[in-house]
Design a protein around this motif. Structure first.
Motif, PDB file in Angstrom:
ATOM      1  N   UNK A   6     -22.492  21.517  -8.759  1.00 15.63           N
ATOM      2  CA  UNK A   6     -22.246  21.072 -10.134  1.00 15.63           C
ATOM      3  C   UNK A   6     -20.820  20.566 -10.297  1.00 15.63           C
ATOM      4  N   UNK A   7     -19.875  21.292  -9.762  1.00 17.06           N
ATOM      5  CA  UNK A   7     -18.468  20.886  -9.858  1.00 17.06           C
ATOM      6  C   UNK A   7     -18.247  19.572  -9.122  1.00 17.06           C
ATOM      7  N   UNK A   8     -18.858  19.440  -7.962  1.00 15.44           N
ATOM      8  CA  UNK A   8     -18.723  18.198  -7.189  1.00 15.44           C
ATOM      9  C   UNK A   8     -19.266  17.009  -7.994  1.00 15.44           C
ATOM     10  N   UNK A   9     -20.417  17.194  -8.602  1.00 14.88           N
ATOM     11  CA  UNK A   9     -21.007  16.117  -9.412  1.00 14.88           C
ATOM     12  C   UNK A   9     -20.125  15.777 -10.614  1.00 14.88           C
ATOM     13  N   UNK A  10     -19.604  16.803 -11.273  1.00 18.08           N
ATOM     14  CA  UNK A  10     -18.751  16.562 -12.440  1.00 18.08           C
ATOM     15  C   UNK A  10     -17.448  15.867 -12.045  1.00 18.08           C
ATOM     16  N   UNK A  11     -16.900  16.206 -10.897  1.00 13.43           N
ATOM     17  CA  UNK A  11     -15.682  15.536 -10.438  1.00 13.43           C
ATOM     18  C   UNK A  11     -15.964  14.077 -10.089  1.00 13.43           C
ATOM     19  N   UNK A  12     -17.158  13.805  -9.580  1.00 18.94           N
ATOM     20  CA  UNK A  12     -17.551  12.421  -9.323  1.00 18.94           C
ATOM     21  C   UNK A  12     -17.618  11.646 -10.636  1.00 18.94           C
ATOM     22  N   UNK A  13     -18.203  12.264 -11.650  1.00 19.96           N
ATOM     23  CA  UNK A  13     -18.273  11.635 -12.971  1.00 19.96           C
ATOM     24  C   UNK A  13     -16.871  11.415 -13.525  1.00 19.96           C
ATOM     25  N   UNK A  14     -16.010  12.403 -13.323  1.00 21.94           N
ATOM     26  CA  UNK A  14     -14.626  12.289 -13.785  1.00 21.94           C
ATOM     27  C   UNK A  14     -13.945  11.070 -13.155  1.00 21.94           C
ATOM     28  N   UNK A  15     -14.129  10.883 -11.867  1.00 19.67           N
ATOM     29  CA  UNK A  15     -13.546   9.732 -11.179  1.00 19.67           C
ATOM     30  C   UNK A  15     -14.133   8.427 -11.694  1.00 19.67           C
ATOM     31  N   UNK A  39     -24.115   4.452 -16.552  1.00 18.04           N
ATOM     32  CA  UNK A  39     -24.219   5.172 -15.284  1.00 18.04           C
ATOM     33  C   UNK A  39     -23.611   6.572 -15.411  1.00 18.04           C
ATOM     34  N   UNK A  40     -22.494   6.670 -16.112  1.00 17.42           N
ATOM     35  CA  UNK A  40     -21.859   7.971 -16.341  1.00 17.42           C
ATOM     36  C   UNK A  40     -22.767   8.859 -17.183  1.00 17.42           C
ATOM     37  N   UNK A  41     -23.344   8.290 -18.227  1.00 17.49           N
ATOM     38  CA  UNK A  41     -24.261   9.065 -19.069  1.00 17.49           C
ATOM     39  C   UNK A  41     -25.447   9.587 -18.260  1.00 17.49           C
ATOM     40  N   UNK A  42     -25.998   8.747 -17.400  1.00 14.84           N
ATOM     41  CA  UNK A  42     -27.133   9.163 -16.563  1.00 14.84           C
ATOM     42  C   UNK A  42     -26.715  10.303 -15.630  1.00 14.84           C
ATOM     43  N   UNK A  43     -25.530  10.194 -15.056  1.00 19.82           N
ATOM     44  CA  UNK A  43     -25.041  11.240 -14.154  1.00 19.82           C
ATOM     45  C   UNK A  43     -24.834  12.558 -14.911  1.00 19.82           C
ATOM     46  N   UNK A  44     -24.273  12.484 -16.104  1.00 23.36           N
ATOM     47  CA  UNK A  44     -24.075  13.693 -16.913  1.00 23.36           C
ATOM     48  C   UNK A  44     -25.414  14.299 -17.322  1.00 23.36           C
ATOM     49  N   UNK A  45     -26.374  13.451 -17.660  1.00 30.00           N
ATOM     50  CA  UNK A  45     -27.699  13.954 -18.018  1.00 30.00           C
ATOM     51  C   UNK A  45     -28.343  14.686 -16.842  1.00 30.00           C
ATOM     52  N   UNK A  46     -28.131  14.170 -15.649  1.00 33.83           N
ATOM     53  CA  UNK A  46     -28.685  14.823 -14.458  1.00 33.83           C
ATOM     54  C   UNK A  46     -28.041  16.199 -14.253  1.00 33.83           C
ATOM     55  N   UNK A  47     -26.728  16.274 -14.415  1.00 25.65           N
ATOM     56  CA  UNK A  47     -26.033  17.559 -14.284  1.00 25.65           C
ATOM     57  C   UNK A  47     -26.549  18.528 -15.351  1.00 25.65           C
ATOM     58  N   UNK A  48     -26.662  18.040 -16.572  1.00 33.32           N
ATOM     59  CA  UNK A  48     -27.151  18.870 -17.663  1.00 33.32           C
ATOM     60  C   UNK A  48     -28.556  19.381 -17.380  1.00 33.32           C
ATOM     61  N   UNK A  49     -29.420  18.524 -16.870  1.00 31.91           N
ATOM     62  CA  UNK A  49     -30.795  18.925 -16.543  1.00 31.91           C
ATOM     63  C   UNK A  49     -30.826  20.006 -15.473  1.00 31.91           C
ATOM     64  N   UNK A  50     -29.971  19.866 -14.472  1.00 30.56           N
ATOM     65  CA  UNK A  50     -29.932  20.881 -13.406  1.00 30.56           C
ATOM     66  C   UNK A  50     -29.421  22.223 -13.936  1.00 30.56           C
ATOM     67  N   UNK A  52     -29.693  23.253 -17.026  1.00 27.65           N
ATOM     68  CA  UNK A  52     -30.774  23.781 -17.862  1.00 27.65           C
ATOM     69  C   UNK A  52     -31.875  24.384 -17.003  1.00 27.65           C
ATOM     70  N   UNK A  53     -32.240  23.707 -15.933  1.00 26.61           N
ATOM     71  CA  UNK A  53     -33.273  24.224 -15.031  1.00 26.61           C
ATOM     72  C   UNK A  53     -32.861  25.573 -14.452  1.00 26.61           C
ATOM     73  N   UNK A  54     -31.615  25.684 -14.018  1.00 26.25           N
ATOM     74  CA  UNK A  54     -31.112  26.959 -13.496  1.00 26.25           C
ATOM     75  C   UNK A  54     -31.165  28.041 -14.576  1.00 26.25           C
ATOM     76  N   UNK A  55     -30.795  27.671 -15.788  1.00 29.30           N
ATOM     77  CA  UNK A  55     -30.804  28.621 -16.906  1.00 29.30           C
ATOM     78  C   UNK A  55     -32.230  29.093 -17.195  1.00 29.30           C
ATOM     79  N   UNK A  56     -33.172  28.156 -17.211  1.00 30.36           N
ATOM     80  CA  UNK A  56     -34.569  28.518 -17.465  1.00 30.36           C
ATOM     81  C   UNK A  56     -35.101  29.454 -16.387  1.00 30.36           C
ATOM     82  N   UNK A  57     -34.702  29.202 -15.134  1.00 32.89           N
ATOM     83  CA  UNK A  57     -35.199  30.002 -14.020  1.00 32.89           C
ATOM     84  C   UNK A  57     -34.479  31.331 -13.839  1.00 32.89           C
ATOM     85  N   UNK A  58     -33.431  31.551 -14.607  1.00 29.33           N
ATOM     86  CA  UNK A  58     -32.725  32.826 -14.479  1.00 29.33           C
ATOM     87  C   UNK A  58     -32.682  33.550 -15.828  1.00 29.33           C
TER      88      UNK A  58
END
Length: 89
Positions: A6-15, A39-50, A52-58
């Motif tokens: 997640x951090x790696x993806x967010x840092x990519x979005x930051x760049x 493209x940034x919005x799509x990347x953030x949505x993907x991070x958000x979805x992941x 959320x998925x982790x939250x739902x599964x835990x």
């Protein structure tokens, strides 16, 4: 949640966002800027979805399987609020 991923993806979005800021500073073509923002919005949505998925599964599964009715209601209300906010944006 896989924090490293997640951090790696967010840092990519930051760049990517820094690149868009440069584009605006350099007066890049508007449509090119918009495409990069999308493209940034799509990347953030993907991070958000992941996340959320982790939250739902835990957290959500734990609350639903638990005996605390108020905790179940709270967790389900949170999920509903997240979806309501996503439609307002």
């Amino acid at each position: 949640m896989e924090n490293d991923s997640t951090i790696r993806r967010l840092k990519t979005v930051e760049g990517h966002l820094r690149g868009v800021i440069r584009m605006v500073e350099e007066d890049a073509y508007c449509i090119d800027v918009i495409r990069q923002i999308q493209a940034i919005e799509a990347a953030l949505n993907k991070v958000s979805s992941r996340i959320l998925e982790d939250h739902l599964n835990s957290c959500v599964i734990t609350a639903i399987q638990g005996s605390d009715k108020k905790e179940r209601e709270r967790v389900l209300k949170e999920i509903t609020e997240v979806f309501e906010m996503s439609t307002k944006v």
